[in-house]
Design a protein around this motif. Structure first.
Motif, PDB file in Angstrom:
ATOM      1  N   GLU A  45      57.179  66.740  80.735  1.00 21.56           N
ATOM      2  CA  GLU A  45      56.707  67.952  81.418  1.00 21.56           C
ATOM      3  C   GLU A  45      55.943  68.921  80.514  1.00 21.56           C
ATOM      4  O   GLU A  45      56.198  70.125  80.499  1.00 21.56           O
ATOM      5  N   GLY A  46      54.987  68.399  79.732  1.00 18.94           N
ATOM      6  CA  GLY A  46      54.155  69.260  78.889  1.00 18.94           C
ATOM      7  C   GLY A  46      54.804  69.677  77.579  1.00 18.94           C
ATOM      8  O   GLY A  46      54.311  70.568  76.899  1.00 18.94           O
ATOM      9  N   ARG A  47      55.895  69.054  77.225  1.00 20.64           N
ATOM     10  CA  ARG A  47      56.575  69.330  75.947  1.00 20.64           C
ATOM     11  C   ARG A  47      56.632  68.036  75.143  1.00 20.64           C
ATOM     12  O   ARG A  47      56.862  66.964  75.697  1.00 20.64           O
ATOM     13  N   LEU A  48      56.457  68.163  73.841  1.00 19.51           N
ATOM     14  CA  LEU A  48      56.523  67.022  72.950  1.00 19.51           C
ATOM     15  C   LEU A  48      57.543  67.320  71.864  1.00 19.51           C
ATOM     16  O   LEU A  48      57.398  68.277  71.113  1.00 19.51           O
ATOM     17  N   GLY A  49      58.591  66.532  71.828  1.00 16.98           N
ATOM     18  CA  GLY A  49      59.628  66.690  70.814  1.00 16.98           C
ATOM     19  C   GLY A  49      59.459  65.659  69.722  1.00 16.98           C
ATOM     20  O   GLY A  49      59.142  64.499  69.991  1.00 16.98           O
ATOM     21  N   LEU A  75      47.840  71.741  71.206  1.00 15.06           N
ATOM     22  CA  LEU A  75      49.109  72.442  71.376  1.00 15.06           C
ATOM     23  C   LEU A  75      48.852  73.786  72.050  1.00 15.06           C
ATOM     24  O   LEU A  75      47.778  74.372  71.892  1.00 15.06           O
ATOM     25  N   ALA A  76      49.834  74.273  72.784  1.00 14.36           N
ATOM     26  CA  ALA A  76      49.726  75.611  73.369  1.00 14.36           C
ATOM     27  C   ALA A  76      49.591  76.617  72.224  1.00 14.36           C
ATOM     28  O   ALA A  76      50.052  76.380  71.100  1.00 14.36           O
ATOM     29  N   PRO A  90      44.478  73.530  65.873  1.00 15.67           N
ATOM     30  CA  PRO A  90      44.849  73.441  67.293  1.00 15.67           C
ATOM     31  C   PRO A  90      45.696  72.221  67.642  1.00 15.67           C
ATOM     32  O   PRO A  90      46.416  72.219  68.620  1.00 15.67           O
ATOM     33  N   ARG A  91      45.628  71.174  66.816  1.00 17.36           N
ATOM     34  CA  ARG A  91      46.358  69.931  67.085  1.00 17.36           C
ATOM     35  C   ARG A  91      47.196  69.479  65.888  1.00 17.36           C
ATOM     36  O   ARG A  91      47.580  68.314  65.815  1.00 17.36           O
ATOM     37  N   THR A  92      47.473  70.380  64.959  1.00 20.51           N
ATOM     38  CA  THR A  92      48.146  69.987  63.717  1.00 20.51           C
ATOM     39  C   THR A  92      49.270  70.945  63.353  1.00 20.51           C
ATOM     40  O   THR A  92      49.118  72.158  63.473  1.00 20.51           O
ATOM     41  N   VAL A  93      50.377  70.381  62.894  1.00 21.12           N
ATOM     42  CA  VAL A  93      51.502  71.143  62.346  1.00 21.12           C
ATOM     43  C   VAL A  93      51.817  70.552  60.981  1.00 21.12           C
ATOM     44  O   VAL A  93      51.818  69.334  60.805  1.00 21.12           O
ATOM     45  N   LEU A  94      52.067  71.414  60.003  1.00 23.90           N
ATOM     46  CA  LEU A  94      52.438  71.015  58.645  1.00 23.90           C
ATOM     47  C   LEU A  94      53.845  71.505  58.368  1.00 23.90           C
ATOM     48  O   LEU A  94      54.168  72.643  58.676  1.00 23.90           O
ATOM     49  N   CYS A  95      54.675  70.652  57.772  1.00 22.07           N
ATOM     50  CA  CYS A  95      56.065  71.026  57.478  1.00 22.07           C
ATOM     51  C   CYS A  95      56.441  70.629  56.062  1.00 22.07           C
ATOM     52  O   CYS A  95      56.072  69.552  55.587  1.00 22.07           O
ATOM     53  N   LEU A 111      61.142  69.452  66.091  1.00 21.01           N
ATOM     54  CA  LEU A 111      60.096  70.284  66.678  1.00 21.01           C
ATOM     55  C   LEU A 111      60.081  70.086  68.187  1.00 21.01           C
ATOM     56  O   LEU A 111      60.084  68.952  68.663  1.00 21.01           O
ATOM     57  N   ASP A 112      60.052  71.164  68.918  1.00 21.95           N
ATOM     58  CA  ASP A 112      59.927  71.160  70.372  1.00 21.95           C
ATOM     59  C   ASP A 112      58.642  71.914  70.667  1.00 21.95           C
ATOM     60  O   ASP A 112      58.608  73.144  70.649  1.00 21.95           O
ATOM     61  N   LEU A 113      57.556  71.178  70.901  1.00 21.41           N
ATOM     62  CA  LEU A 113      56.231  71.772  71.019  1.00 21.41           C
ATOM     63  C   LEU A 113      55.759  71.835  72.463  1.00 21.41           C
ATOM     64  O   LEU A 113      55.950  70.890  73.229  1.00 21.41           O
ATOM     65  N   LYS A 114      55.126  72.940  72.790  1.00 22.43           N
ATOM     66  CA  LYS A 114      54.493  73.073  74.093  1.00 22.43           C
ATOM     67  C   LYS A 114      53.049  72.598  73.958  1.00 22.43           C
ATOM     68  O   LYS A 114      52.362  72.935  73.003  1.00 22.43           O
ATOM     69  N   LEU A 115      52.616  71.812  74.925  1.00 22.05           N
ATOM     70  CA  LEU A 115      51.243  71.322  74.939  1.00 22.05           C
ATOM     71  C   LEU A 115      50.421  72.137  75.917  1.00 22.05           C
ATOM     72  O   LEU A 115      50.964  72.778  76.811  1.00 22.05           O
ATOM     73  N   LYS A 116      49.104  72.092  75.743  1.00 23.85           N
ATOM     74  CA  LYS A 116      48.225  72.699  76.748  1.00 23.85           C
ATOM     75  C   LYS A 116      48.174  71.715  77.911  1.00 23.85           C
ATOM     76  O   LYS A 116      47.782  70.566  77.743  1.00 23.85           O
ATOM     77  N   GLY A 117      48.610  72.163  79.068  1.00 27.80           N
ATOM     78  CA  GLY A 117      48.636  71.289  80.226  1.00 27.80           C
ATOM     79  C   GLY A 117      49.834  70.370  80.221  1.00 27.80           C
ATOM     80  O   GLY A 117      50.775  70.539  79.447  1.00 27.80           O
ATOM     81  N   VAL A 118      49.777  69.372  81.132  1.00 30.08           N
ATOM     82  CA  VAL A 118      50.868  68.405  81.262  1.00 30.08           C
ATOM     83  C   VAL A 118      50.260  67.001  81.209  1.00 30.08           C
ATOM     84  O   VAL A 118      50.048  66.368  82.236  1.00 30.08           O
ATOM     85  N   PRO A 119      49.989  66.513  79.993  1.00 30.31           N
ATOM     86  CA  PRO A 119      49.354  65.193  79.883  1.00 30.31           C
ATOM     87  C   PRO A 119      50.324  64.071  80.231  1.00 30.31           C
ATOM     88  O   PRO A 119      51.533  64.205  80.092  1.00 30.31           O
ATOM     89  N   GLU A 120      49.773  62.950  80.698  1.00 34.28           N
ATOM     90  CA  GLU A 120      50.578  61.774  81.019  1.00 34.28           C
ATOM     91  C   GLU A 120      51.010  61.029  79.769  1.00 34.28           C
ATOM     92  O   GLU A 120      51.970  60.281  79.795  1.00 34.28           O
ATOM     93  N   GLU A 121      50.266  61.231  78.676  1.00 37.36           N
ATOM     94  CA  GLU A 121      50.595  60.603  77.407  1.00 37.36           C
ATOM     95  C   GLU A 121      50.060  61.449  76.266  1.00 37.36           C
ATOM     96  O   GLU A 121      49.144  62.258  76.455  1.00 37.36           O
TER      97      GLU A 121
END
Length: 157
Positions: A45-49, A75-76, A90-95, A111-121
C-alpha cells in the motif's frame, strides 16, 4: 645557448617513474574486511520496508561503513528515517552501519518508507557507498537488487 643534458637528473626521473609504475595500490595497503548485507524487503500500500543487517566476514574490523539504498520509484518528500540514515536524493537513502567487528554483525537497520503513489512493484538496489577505509575484495555479497511486489510478502537477500 644550448642546454646541456644532465645525466643524473634523467636517471633520477627514470627511477621515480619506475617507482610510480610499480607502486602498490592504496587499496592493497588497507586492512581487508568482507562486508555483507542480509535482510528482506516488503512492499504494501505505497510503503516499502527494508530490514537489513550488516555482517563482516573479516579478517579486519570496520569502524563504520555507509550502505546505499536506491529505489526504482521516488520516495515521498516527508520520511521518518532512523537517526543513522539520511536522504541522498529523491530515490536514495544512505545509512551508517556503525562498527562491524571481524566475524561479527552490526545492529539491524529497519526502514519504513513512504513512496510517491502506490506502485504495483518497486526495486531496491543495495550496496556499499563507503567502506570505512578497508578493502573488500568480495563486493558481490554487499550488492543486491531486490524486486518487491505490492503483496506484503517478504523478499529476502
Amino acid at each position: 645557448m644550448r642546454a646541456r643534458s644532465n645525466g643524473a637528473g634523467l636517471a633520477a626521473a627514470t627511477v621515480a617513474a619506475a617507482v610510480l609504475a610499480v607502486a602498490v595500490p592504496a587499496e592493497a595497503a588497507a586492512p581487508e574486511a568482507d562486508v555483507a548485507y542480509h535482510g528482506y524487503a516488503s512492499l504494501w500500500e505505497g510503503r516499502l520496508g527494508i530490514w537489513l543487517t550488516p555482517q563482516n566476514h573479516g579478517p579486519a574490523g570496520v569502524n563504520d561503513a555507509t550502505v546505499r539504498l536506491r529505489y526504482s520509484v521516488p520516495l515521498a518528500s516527508r520520511q521518518k528515517l532512523p537517526e543513522q540514515c539520511l536522504r541522498g536524493g529523491p530515490r536514495t537513502v544512505l545509512c551508517s552501519t556503525g562498527e562491524i567487528k571481524a566475524g561479527g554483525w552490526s545492529d539491524e537497520l529497519a526502514l519504513d518508507l513512504k513512496l510517491k503513489g502506490v506502485p504495483e512493484e518497486a526495486t531496491v538496489r543495495i550496496d556499499t557507498l563507503w567502506n570505512g577505509g578497508v578493502s573488500d575484495r568480495n563486493a558481490e555479497n554487499n550488492r543486491h537488487k531486490v524486486l518487491t511486489l505490492d503483496t506484503g510478502d517478504s523478499y529476502f537477500f
